[in-house]
Write a protein that holds these residues in place. Sequence first.
Motif, short mmCIF file in Angstrom:
data_model
loop_
_atom_site.label_atom_id
_atom_site.label_comp_id
_atom_site.label_asym_id
_atom_site.label_seq_id
_atom_site.Cartn_x
_atom_site.Cartn_y
_atom_site.Cartn_z
N ALA A 52 0.85 -1.21 0.00
CA ALA A 52 0.00 0.00 0.00
C ALA A 52 0.88 1.25 0.00
N GLU A 53 1.93 1.24 0.81
CA GLU A 53 2.84 2.38 0.82
C GLU A 53 3.52 2.56 -0.53
N ARG A 54 3.87 1.45 -1.16
CA ARG A 54 4.49 1.53 -2.49
C ARG A 54 3.50 2.08 -3.51
N ALA A 55 2.24 1.67 -3.42
CA ALA A 55 1.21 2.18 -4.33
C ALA A 55 1.06 3.69 -4.19
N VAL A 56 1.03 4.16 -2.95
CA VAL A 56 0.89 5.60 -2.71
C VAL A 56 2.11 6.34 -3.28
N ALA A 57 3.30 5.80 -3.04
CA ALA A 57 4.53 6.45 -3.53
C ALA A 57 4.57 6.48 -5.06
N ILE A 58 4.22 5.37 -5.69
CA ILE A 58 4.22 5.33 -7.16
C ILE A 58 3.15 6.27 -7.71
N ASN A 59 2.01 6.30 -7.04
CA ASN A 59 0.95 7.19 -7.50
C ASN A 59 1.40 8.64 -7.42
N ARG A 68 -5.12 8.00 -6.41
CA ARG A 68 -4.45 8.20 -5.12
C ARG A 68 -5.40 7.96 -3.95
N ALA A 69 -6.63 8.42 -4.08
CA ALA A 69 -7.60 8.22 -3.00
C ALA A 69 -7.83 6.73 -2.77
N MET A 70 -7.88 5.95 -3.83
CA MET A 70 -8.05 4.51 -3.69
C MET A 70 -6.84 3.91 -2.97
N ALA A 71 -5.64 4.31 -3.36
CA ALA A 71 -4.43 3.79 -2.71
C ALA A 71 -4.39 4.15 -1.23
N LEU A 72 -4.75 5.38 -0.91
CA LEU A 72 -4.77 5.81 0.49
C LEU A 72 -5.85 5.09 1.28
N GLY A 73 -7.00 4.88 0.65
CA GLY A 73 -8.07 4.14 1.32
C GLY A 73 -7.64 2.73 1.68
N ILE A 74 -6.98 2.07 0.75
CA ILE A 74 -6.48 0.71 1.01
C ILE A 74 -5.36 0.76 2.05
N ALA A 75 -4.53 1.79 2.01
CA ALA A 75 -3.44 1.92 2.98
C ALA A 75 -3.96 2.07 4.41
N ALA A 76 -5.20 2.48 4.57
CA ALA A 76 -5.78 2.66 5.91
C ALA A 76 -6.31 1.35 6.50
N LEU A 77 -6.46 0.31 5.69
CA LEU A 77 -7.08 -0.92 6.18
C LEU A 77 -6.33 -1.57 7.34
N VAL A 78 -5.06 -1.83 7.17
CA VAL A 78 -4.30 -2.52 8.21
C VAL A 78 -4.19 -1.68 9.47
N PRO A 79 -3.83 -0.39 9.38
CA PRO A 79 -3.80 0.39 10.62
C PRO A 79 -5.15 0.42 11.34
N ALA A 80 -6.24 0.48 10.59
CA ALA A 80 -7.57 0.47 11.22
C ALA A 80 -7.80 -0.84 11.96
#
Length: 167
Positions: A52-59, A68-80
């Motif tokens: 997820a972090e790599r997706a955000v960085a590449i985006n 980007r919003a999709m990548a950030l949304g997915i990046a929030a799953l594990v921390p949540a």
Amino acid sequence: VEDDLDGARSDLAAVATTAYGLGVLNTAAFAFTSLARAEYLAGAWDDAVVHAERAVAINTESDWGFTRAMALGIAALVPAARGEWAIAESAIAESATRYPGDYERSVVAIAMSAALLAEARGDPAAVVAALEPVRSFPVRDATDEPGFWAWQDLYAEGLVGVGRAQE
């Protein structure tokens, strides 16, 4: 969608790394985002965080803001899911404020992450509120595809939790 998370993870990893190697950044970001979501669903949370972090960085590198919003949304799953509220909230807030829009996959990813965060906190009203944008799509064929975006069960549980079981 076909309940083959291992196959999906393998395919998505191949697409992501190949696209990145070829410089097709939008496809790479999208594939890394999808890979992170598949890893989250498979319980490979550490891998999900990395991808997820790599997706955000590449985006960010690609300047394709609509994914980007999709990548950030997915990046929030594990921390949540881990109770890392501040990290999850930060990703959700950034996705909603810096990259709003109507790209359905982004809207669903953000809504799902916000709903899962609310569920983890025991806040059924926030679950319902988070999923309202998804419920209001005029055409929901892809959103309602069984096995892809499991928002309906979260929404139903939220409705029961706020005393609206009939809905």
